[in-house]
Design a protein around this motif. Sequence first.
Motif, PDB file in Angstrom:
ATOM      1  N   HIS A 187       0.830  -1.203   0.000  1.00 46.58           N
ATOM      2  CA  HIS A 187       0.000   0.000   0.000  1.00 46.58           C
ATOM      3  C   HIS A 187       0.860   1.246   0.000  1.00 46.58           C
ATOM      4  O   HIS A 187       2.071   1.180   0.197  1.00 46.58           O
ATOM      5  CB  HIS A 187      -0.951   0.016   1.207  1.00 46.58           C
ATOM      6  N   GLY A 188       0.204   2.396  -0.227  1.00 47.85           N
ATOM      7  CA  GLY A 188       0.901   3.671  -0.138  1.00 47.85           C
ATOM      8  C   GLY A 188       1.150   4.033   1.311  1.00 47.85           C
ATOM      9  O   GLY A 188       0.823   3.269   2.227  1.00 47.85           O
ATOM     10  N   THR A 189       1.716   5.204   1.538  1.00 49.16           N
ATOM     11  CA  THR A 189       2.058   5.567   2.909  1.00 49.16           C
ATOM     12  C   THR A 189       1.994   7.065   3.129  1.00 49.16           C
ATOM     13  O   THR A 189       2.197   7.856   2.208  1.00 49.16           O
ATOM     14  CB  THR A 189       3.474   5.065   3.265  1.00 49.16           C
ATOM     15  N   ASN A 190       1.677   7.434   4.371  1.00 47.22           N
ATOM     16  CA  ASN A 190       1.779   8.837   4.784  1.00 47.22           C
ATOM     17  C   ASN A 190       3.135   9.104   5.423  1.00 47.22           C
ATOM     18  O   ASN A 190       3.347  10.163   6.001  1.00 47.22           O
ATOM     19  CB  ASN A 190       0.648   9.189   5.758  1.00 47.22           C
ATOM     20  N   LYS A 191       4.026   8.119   5.337  1.00 43.26           N
ATOM     21  CA  LYS A 191       5.378   8.259   5.879  1.00 43.26           C
ATOM     22  C   LYS A 191       6.404   8.013   4.775  1.00 43.26           C
ATOM     23  O   LYS A 191       7.133   7.023   4.790  1.00 43.26           O
ATOM     24  CB  LYS A 191       5.602   7.253   7.012  1.00 43.26           C
ATOM     25  N   PRO A 192       6.469   8.882   3.785  1.00 36.80           N
ATOM     26  CA  PRO A 192       7.407   8.651   2.684  1.00 36.80           C
ATOM     27  C   PRO A 192       8.853   8.605   3.135  1.00 36.80           C
ATOM     28  O   PRO A 192       9.694   8.008   2.460  1.00 36.80           O
ATOM     29  CB  PRO A 192       7.144   9.827   1.730  1.00 36.80           C
ATOM     30  N   MET A 206       4.952   1.834  -0.147  1.00 36.19           N
ATOM     31  CA  MET A 206       5.501   2.435  -1.351  1.00 36.19           C
ATOM     32  C   MET A 206       5.117   3.910  -1.411  1.00 36.19           C
ATOM     33  O   MET A 206       4.139   4.326  -0.771  1.00 36.19           O
ATOM     34  CB  MET A 206       4.970   1.727  -2.603  1.00 36.19           C
ATOM     35  N   PHE A 207       5.886   4.683  -2.169  1.00 36.16           N
ATOM     36  CA  PHE A 207       5.438   6.037  -2.454  1.00 36.16           C
ATOM     37  C   PHE A 207       4.062   5.950  -3.102  1.00 36.16           C
ATOM     38  O   PHE A 207       3.782   5.043  -3.894  1.00 36.16           O
ATOM     39  CB  PHE A 207       6.397   6.747  -3.412  1.00 36.16           C
ATOM     40  N   ASN A 208       3.183   6.884  -2.800  1.00 37.43           N
ATOM     41  CA  ASN A 208       1.820   6.835  -3.334  1.00 37.43           C
ATOM     42  C   ASN A 208       1.796   6.798  -4.861  1.00 37.43           C
ATOM     43  O   ASN A 208       1.013   6.068  -5.464  1.00 37.43           O
ATOM     44  CB  ASN A 208       1.016   8.020  -2.818  1.00 37.43           C
ATOM     45  N   ARG A 209       2.663   7.587  -5.504  1.00 35.22           N
ATOM     46  CA  ARG A 209       2.648   7.596  -6.973  1.00 35.22           C
ATOM     47  C   ARG A 209       3.139   6.267  -7.523  1.00 35.22           C
ATOM     48  O   ARG A 209       2.717   5.837  -8.598  1.00 35.22           O
ATOM     49  CB  ARG A 209       3.474   8.766  -7.503  1.00 35.22           C
ATOM     50  N   HIS A 210       4.024   5.585  -6.804  1.00 41.51           N
ATOM     51  CA  HIS A 210       4.530   4.294  -7.261  1.00 41.51           C
ATOM     52  C   HIS A 210       3.496   3.189  -7.099  1.00 41.51           C
ATOM     53  O   HIS A 210       3.350   2.332  -7.965  1.00 41.51           O
ATOM     54  CB  HIS A 210       5.798   3.924  -6.496  1.00 41.51           C
ATOM     55  N   VAL A 211       2.785   3.206  -5.969  1.00 41.47           N
ATOM     56  CA  VAL A 211       1.817   2.131  -5.736  1.00 41.47           C
ATOM     57  C   VAL A 211       0.653   2.239  -6.721  1.00 41.47           C
ATOM     58  O   VAL A 211       0.030   1.226  -7.072  1.00 41.47           O
ATOM     59  CB  VAL A 211       1.316   2.145  -4.276  1.00 41.47           C
ATOM     60  N   LYS A 212       0.367   3.450  -7.201  1.00 39.31           N
ATOM     61  CA  LYS A 212      -0.664   3.602  -8.239  1.00 39.31           C
ATOM     62  C   LYS A 212      -0.233   2.901  -9.525  1.00 39.31           C
ATOM     63  O   LYS A 212      -1.044   2.277 -10.214  1.00 39.31           O
ATOM     64  CB  LYS A 212      -0.923   5.079  -8.499  1.00 39.31           C
ATOM     65  N   ILE A 213       1.046   3.023  -9.864  1.00 37.88           N
ATOM     66  CA  ILE A 213       1.569   2.347 -11.052  1.00 37.88           C
ATOM     67  C   ILE A 213       1.489   0.839 -10.869  1.00 37.88           C
ATOM     68  O   ILE A 213       0.969   0.112 -11.723  1.00 37.88           O
ATOM     69  CB  ILE A 213       3.025   2.777 -11.319  1.00 37.88           C
TER      70      ILE A 213
END
Length: 303
Positions: A187-192, A206-213
Amino acid sequence: MILIIIFGCTLTIFAIESGPTCDCGQLRILGLKQSRMQGQDVQELQRQLKELGFYKRELNLVYDWNTYLAVNKFQKANNLTIDGIVDEKTWLNLAQALDKGKSQEVASEKLKPPEGEVFLLIDAYKKQMTVYSDGEPYHKFPVAVGKPSTKSPIGEWAVIAKDAHWGGGFGVRWMRLNVPWGIYGMHGTNKPGSIGTAASHGCIRMFNRHVKILYSWVDVGTRVKIIGRRDPIKITHNLRSGQSGKDVLLFQEKLREHGLDPGYTDGRFGDSTKKAMKDFKYIYGLKDDLVGDENTFYILNIK
């Protein structure tokens, strides 16, 4: 078909239909109070604000006046309610702001999906996920894995649920794995700032933009393998068909080491493991009862 390999957040077990419930470091709602709030979450907040240029002081674990002013500046710059209160919306905006500044990866619309058969290797040692296409490295993503006290599950799994709208304090996207002793996923995270470290309760951050990919590349049923360091596993009872757990996973690994094919090392004593067990007992002249017992463990060098 997509295959994923992961290293490395345990969650309370719920049925898949109830949706993901992750205990991956959920943060408090922070704010300026007469009795000052203190803790690692405050320091993480200060660290993120400092990286973005809003906080100029030393990190001190205390939500003080300077932290309050920095939060207000960030909220104003991002068209949020200016109240100094750090809730899930503020955390998510912080994560998105840091993603934009830190990530050097190509934007999702420019990164084409792999065309060949895909599998993912998530290395808990390197804190890195490698996407393979037809056996060749295709793309790499940095990740955060389980911390030493809550390691990520080692084994070969499958994605069994996806949620595109999962968000709030944990970032975006959710892909659950079929680990039999807990709920784990990506999942994405609020703790990059945790990306590249061992910091989660076992999940893959994962970084939010990465997990979207990644989410667009993964289907339910995608195979997943996780490798990395784990705690010792002990087998304290006989093993039989239908059982599941870490002891079964170890049993499968040992069967494979002896040249047999127990199927995926997924901690489930299913048909493939039964076949491997049958072959093992035949080779060593043991009773053909498909039960993992003391004699079996002795030959497999399981203590």
